[in-house]
Write a protein that holds these residues in place. Structure first.
Motif: not given
Lengths: 272, 260, 154
Positions: B22, B116, B215, B219, B222-223, B233, B236-237, B240
């Motif tokens: 990241s 995301t 973030i 995310q 990178d998912l 993802a 997660k966003t 997080y």
């Protein structure tokens, strides 16, 4: 300039712990259509990504236009890519742009042409794939075959020297399949392109390819002109070209003995 | 036992690797971002979809939070005969805490998850790959304008949230419960400092904006490009971002307000 | 492209709204005045005990706010608190030099503030002058203590 536009020498590549390629050698000759065939899951798409520099090989050498792709700087790589076109399996049109804007995109970012010129070029490319009338549609409004043809128009927008097709025939109805086959062949002749087709549609691919490789188990198991391959006595080639379900290229994913597997479950059930 | 330890260690290394990715990701996106007019128009488009489209939820939530604050504050303060201090209570809680934090949480849910999902879908449909093959860096073309638009939009949304919240507090306190309007404003003005409250609130929201946008975009980029990967993802966003916002808020509050 | 135009216009409106909110927060909520420095003058006062007085506390005259506490620091020679008052400039040259300053509490539990009482001298207070007549904060605990000791002595 050599006659070979792209050369792959002793390529090794693995994803996580699974080896995808172990020692692959390929040569793509200028002006020809080279086909790379093989069963699903042999890393044909991966090969194209390696050629385009989107992935790095573990070892071995990949050079395109006499430049070693893995060694290039980010900016040099992007410059190299502007000489290649790639047609993705899904088409990969930018969903927030119209058909026209999609085809105009490479022209806008790589050239400073005036708008009228961009318009002319886009219309020429769209005409070449027979979709000049669809220019104002959004990608969501297109059928699968049309999507792929628009993507093809976009891939040739900058008149690349090398065009890579990733499974161009998958999921097409017979008519659009025929259209695509003719289109690829004609584009190669008219524009003097060099093409790499990655596919498992043997019939269509062999009908237009000048030279073909068959990949299996991470290596090239056979190569030659379509006529040579069809006449081949090699068991793997016979299986693949003939479309037999099982043979040297296994139908089964490697597993423990079937009866043992079944008995194993029966035993566990007994315990429970 | 050893397996368990090895597994734990591997997990830690995975987390460390993701953190490293990241970092490289944000560096490559923002360094040398083209300053052309085209880049500007891409940025404007993102400010629209991240900022302008989040305005409604920000305004409505701000209004209600201000109104609730005034209502709750009034019932407590009136016991001490201190309902004059309502304005200062509403304004201080909004500028110092509620506006930056709640606006950031709403932003993570509204704009972060959308970012995301959008980038994730672009990855899943090979749009990012094909952009790379056309010779355009998606980090510069797709990611950078979104990052910069996020950094810019959240502080503005926070200010709007605080303004609307104070307005909502005024509506309930003065217009409805009958607190004296003059006392409401003058107490507020004497208690709220521009620098230590308003500016610190904006600094907080800027930090949250960096965290949430980073973030969200990372995310997405990178998912794992499957439908399950996208939904994971997106979750997660939001998770997080919320945790990071609350954690950072504690640290920033301790730094900014502990010695006042 | 009309869509792009709408995007630009609404983003412009969004920015304007943000600036408006900042101005609102600055002027209406935090009571920042653009020319606060030009329209005030400073005087000093020394107190034995300032209690809970803070910077930005109010300075009042007859109950009306006429200024703020600009700074508080310890005078290391006399061990007293040196308080700088920022007064509205409209009062410059109108308050006599023997004006008294007392630290008072708003209500039983409220904030401390400084209350001024005008004097009778002819000489007027100007920038940088010091208020001589000061009264320290009343500290509730001390008052109670005193009350208890006094009543036990009786």
């Amino acid at each position: 300039m050599t006659e070979n536009l792209a050369v792959v020498e002793d390529l090794h590549f693995s994803r996580a712990a699974t080896p995808i390629f172990s020692g692959v050698n390929l040569r793509v000759r200028r002006g020809q259509i080279t086909a790379v065939m093989g069963p699903s899951g042999t890393g044909k798409t991966t090969l194209l990504k390696l050629l385009g520099g989107q992935l790095q090989p573990a070892s071995g050498k990949i050079s395109v236009f006499d430049q070693e792709v893995a060694r290039l700087e980010r900016s040099a790589l992007f410059k190299l890519r502007s000489r290649m076109g790639m047609l993705f399996q899904s088409g990969a049109l930018f969903t927030d742009m119209s058909v026209y804007e999609n085809v105009a995109f490479p022209l806008r970012v790589h050239t400073d042409l005036p708008e009228t010129m961009v318009r002319d070029l886009v219309l020429i490319k769209l005409e070449a794939v027979g979709l000049r009338g669809a220019r104002d549609l959004m990608p969501a409004e297109l059928s699968g075959g049309m999507t792929r043809r628009v993507a093809l128009a976009r891939a040739i927008a900058l008149d690349p020297e090398l065009l890579m097709y990733d499974e161009p025939f998958v999921g097409q109805d017979p008519i659009s399949m025929g259209v695509l086959v003719q289109l690829i062949k004609r584009l190669n002749q008219v524009l003097g392109l060099t093409s790499i087709i990655v596919s498992h549609d043997i019939g269509e691919t062999l009908s237009i390819a000048d030279y073909a490789y068959i990949l299996s188990g991470g290596r090239v198991i056979a190569e030659g002109t379509p006529a040579e391959l069809e006449a081949s006595k090699q068991a793997e080639v016979r299986q693949f070209v003939g479309g037999l379900p099982d043979g040297p290229v296994p139908f089964h994913y490697p597993a423990a003995d079937f009866s043992e597997d079944l008995f194993g479950i029966a035993k566990e059930a007994d315990h429970a | 036992m050893l397996d368990l330890l090895a597994g734990l260690g591997r997990k830690q290394l995975d987390i460390l690797a993701a953190l490293g990715r990241s970092g490289i990701f944000i560096f490559q996106s923002l360094v040398g971002w083209p300053k052309s007019t085209e880049a500007l128009s891409l940025w404007v488009r993102q400010v629209y979809s991240i900022g302008v489209l989040s305005l409604i939820i920000i305004v409505v939530s701000g209004l209600f939070i201000g109104m609730v604050l005034a209502l709750q504050g009034y019932t407590i303060l009136v016991d001490f005969g201190a309902e004059q201090a309502l304005g200062q209570m509403v304004a201080l809680s909004l500028t110092r805490e509620l506006a930056p934090v709640v606006a950031a949480l709403l932003f993570a849910g509204r704009a972060g998850s959308a970012l995301t999902a959008e980038i994730g879908l672009m990855k899943a449909t090979e749009q990012l790959s094909s952009m790379e093959m056309i010779g355009v860096d998606p980090l510069k073309r797709i990611v950078a304008p979104r990052l910069l638009a996020g950094f810019f939009a959240l502080p503005l949304l926070t200010l709007v949230f605080a303004m609307v919240g104070v307005g909502g507090g005024w509506l309930v306190g003065v217009d409805w419960l009958g607190v004296d309007g003059g006392a409401f404003w003058s107490n507020m003005q004497s208690a709220v400092g521009f620098q230590q409250d308003v500016i610190n609130g904006v600094i907080k929201s800027l930090v949250f904006a960096l965290a949430v946008t980073w973030i969200a975009v990372f995310q997405g980029y990178d998912l794992v490009p499957t439908s399950e990967g996208i939904s994971r993802a997106t979750t997660k966003t939001v998770v997080y971002s919320s945790l990071v916002i609350l954690g950072l808020d504690f640290i920033l509050t301790a730094l900014m307000f502990s010695n006042i | 492209m009309p869509k792009q135009r709408w995007v630009e216009i609404s983003v412009g409106g969004f920015m304007l709204l943000g600036i408006l909110a900042l101005v609102f927060m600055a002027l209406k909520v935090s009571g920042l005045t653009m020319n606060a420095d030009r329209n005030s003058f400073q005087v000093e006062a020394y107190f034995g005990d300032i209690g809970g007085l803070k910077p930005r506390s109010k300075v009042t005259l007859a109950g009306v706010t006429v200024g703020r506490v600009a700074a508080i620091e310890l005078d290391e020679e006399w061990f007293e608190a040196r308080v700088v008052l920022e007064m509205n400039s409209s009062l410059q040259g109108k308050l006599s030099k023997d004006t008294a300053a007392a630290i008072q509490t708003a209500g039983l539990l409220g904030d401390n503030y400084i209350s001024l009482t005008p004097g009778i001298e002819d000489e007027m207070l100007g920038p940088g002058d010091t208020l001589r007549d000061t009264q320290s904060a009343l500290i509730l605990e001390q008052l109670i203590n005193q009350f208890i000791t006094n009543s036990s002595r009786d």
